[in-house]
Design an enzyme around this catalytic site. Structure first.
Site, short mmCIF file in Angstrom:
data_model
loop_
_atom_site.label_atom_id
_atom_site.label_comp_id
_atom_site.label_asym_id
_atom_site.label_seq_id
_atom_site.Cartn_x
_atom_site.Cartn_y
_atom_site.Cartn_z
N ARG A 6 111.01 60.97 -9.80
CA ARG A 6 111.10 61.00 -11.26
C ARG A 6 112.41 61.59 -11.80
NH1 ARG A 6 108.24 63.08 -14.60
NH2 ARG A 6 108.03 61.28 -15.95
N CYS A 64 121.49 61.65 0.56
CA CYS A 64 122.91 61.39 0.31
C CYS A 64 123.12 60.57 -0.96
CB CYS A 64 123.51 60.66 1.50
SG CYS A 64 122.52 59.22 1.93
N TYR A 113 102.65 59.78 -10.62
CA TYR A 113 103.94 59.15 -10.34
C TYR A 113 104.81 60.04 -9.44
CZ TYR A 113 102.09 56.59 -14.31
OH TYR A 113 101.27 55.88 -15.14
N1 LLP Z 1 98.16 50.94 -18.61
C1 LLP Z 1 99.26 50.19 -18.41
C2 LLP Z 1 99.23 48.77 -18.73
C3 LLP Z 1 100.43 50.80 -17.90
O1 LLP Z 1 101.52 50.08 -17.71
C4 LLP Z 1 100.43 52.20 -17.60
C5 LLP Z 1 101.61 52.86 -17.06
C6 LLP Z 1 99.23 52.92 -17.83
C7 LLP Z 1 98.12 52.26 -18.33
C8 LLP Z 1 99.12 54.39 -17.53
O2 LLP Z 1 99.95 55.12 -18.39
P1 LLP Z 1 99.91 56.73 -18.42
O3 LLP Z 1 98.60 57.15 -19.04
O4 LLP Z 1 100.05 57.23 -17.04
O5 LLP Z 1 101.06 57.07 -19.27
N2 LLP Z 1 106.74 56.00 -13.33
C9 LLP Z 1 106.79 56.45 -14.69
C10 LLP Z 1 105.60 56.01 -15.49
C11 LLP Z 1 105.39 54.52 -15.48
C12 LLP Z 1 104.16 54.12 -16.27
C13 LLP Z 1 103.84 52.69 -16.05
N3 LLP Z 1 102.68 52.21 -16.74
C14 LLP Z 1 106.93 57.97 -14.69
O6 LLP Z 1 107.07 58.56 -13.63
O7 LLP Z 1 106.97 58.58 -15.75
#
Ligand code: LLP
Length: 415
Positions: free
Chosen positions: A315, A345, A374
């Protein structure tokens, strides 16, 4: 903020009473540790806030899909949101029925749609007119109707990091509301489709309720119109997106978030669904790492080099994300600024810049906070670094829920 992590005068930082250095000694570092209690509390806070209103929580598996965590979700009565066939299989192996799964994804292949139709999920969250056509053909050929929730793109700014905002016209996700209205009505005439819901998700790590409220109102207004037009909807799926506090500035609590959605929906006679990921598991996990070097550039920066890097936690490198870092056993003395970096690296392999840190020495353990979502799932094996282990603390004891990958396992696919 999770109540699970405490500094104990003798045992250092603990997770629900279990000393972190005890787990780290047994598993080695880097390792992830999660609190089952923190996960349960977060899920129940969301669930309870619906206050009797028909609802469904579809935990977003993408945030963390280690089997033990997914089983924990099932024990809570959660449903899930799967974003790939891999996640679908994880859910099925953990005992979820297809009707407890919604299947999301901006690029579902024909093979995936075939399998989705055969499994008959609670909903397939469809992202485009082309996908609707493909799904219709596949289901009609089988003589069945696929349950569809069409994702709308409301052109609303989530006011989050641009890399995790999804609700603007410019983003690849969903279809504009005006087009969605036509597509929903059209769906009622298609042989292979049943429209079951309006789906919306404008982004992740959203820390003010205003954009979420705006999106919820837009989705609810559309659902109301569609019901009036005779489209037989069952639900509105408000997606995920509620942020957590990485730096201790206050964020909306889970109950306030749910109340915002419930208010936006008003008296609509539909099930209210959400797809939270981060807000359930994010604060419940830490990454434990060992200081392997401390380097003071004369007249320049102080670098604290850890044995964990962007391969274990992507992240910071990917989003410039902020995570609190603290020693497991704080030493006496004044804080000093340092760059906390990993061993990889790449210059973006840095967890923090100019961070005031309590005194540290080589060999000390530190935790990186709020990595339950994540974190492990985004790990890689760059530099042939095997994936790290994960432990779950529950009821005062801990268990290994994923052991460390071995180099042999990592090389197994190769000739
Ligand atoms: N529903 C859909 C259609 C999504 O695309 C996502 C997250 C969620 C639910 C869940 O969202 P949350 O409640 O976790 O915000 N890798 C990134 C976050 C990518 C989120 C992708 N979609 C990070 O590390 O912040």
């Amino acid at each position: 903020m999770s109540e699970s992590f405490h500094q104990h005068p003798l045992r250092g930082l603990t997770v629900d009473g279990v000393a972190i250095d005890e787990v780290a000694r047994a598993l080695g570092t880097p390792c992830y540790i999660y609190s089952a209690a923190a996960i349960r509390d977060a899920w129940q806070a969301l669930d309870g806030a619906f206050a009797g209103r028909p609802h469904a929580i579809h935990y977003a598996l993408k945030a963390n899909s280690t089997l033990a965590i997914v089983r924990l979700m099932r024990a809570l009565g959660s449903h899930v949101d799967a974003n790939s066939m891999g996640e679908v299989d994880v859910a099925l192996r953990c005992g979820f029925t297809p009707r407890e799964i919604v299947f999301t994804g901006v690029g579902k292949s024909s093979a995936e749609l075939e399998r989705a139709v055969a499994l008959d999920f609670h909903a397939i969250n469809v992202e485009s007119p082309g996908e609707l056509d493909r799904l219709d053909r596949i289901a009609a050929a089988k003589g069945v109707k696929a349950r569809v929730a069409l994702r709308v793109n409301p052109d609303i700014d989530a006011e989050s990091h641009p890399h995790i905002s999804t609700g603007l016209r410019d983003n690849k996700f969903g279809v504009p509301i005006a087009l969605a209205r036509e597509l929903f009505v059209d769906m009622t005439r298609r042989a292979g489709l049943t429209p079951v819901g309006v789906h919306i998700h404008i982004g992740s790590q959203i820390t003010t309720l205003a954009p979420l409220a705006k999106a919820a109102h837009a989705a609810s207004a559309l659902a109301r119109e569609l019901l009036a037009l005779g489209v037989p909807l069952e639900q509105i799926d408000f997606g995920g997106g509620l942020g957590i506090s990485y730096d201790e500035t206050p964020v909306p609590d889970r109950a306030a978030y749910v109340r915002t959605l419930v208010e936006a929906a008003g008296d609509i006679p539909l099930t209210l669904a959400i797809e939270p990921g981060r807000s359930i598991v994010g604060p419940a996990g830490v990454l434990v790492s060992t200081v392997v070097d401390i380097k003071h550039v004369p007249g320049g920066r102080r670098f604290v080099v850890l044995d964990a890097g962007m391969t274990e936690l992507m992240r910071p490198a990917l989003y410039g994300a902020y995570h609190r870092i603290e020693p497991v056993r704080p030493r006496a003395g004044a804080s000093e600024p340092a760059d906390v970096v990993g061993p990889i690296c790449e210059s973006t392999d840095r967890f923090a810049r100019d961070r005031a840190l309590a005194p540290l020495e080589v060999g000390d353990l530190v935790v990186v906070r709020d990595v339950g979502a994540y974190g492990a799932v985004l790990g890689s094996t760059y530099l042939r670094r095997p994936l790290p282990p994960e432990a779950l603390v529950d009821g005062g004891t801990w268990t290994t829920i994923r052991r460390r990958q071995t180099l042999d396992e990592l090389l197994q696919l190769e000739a």
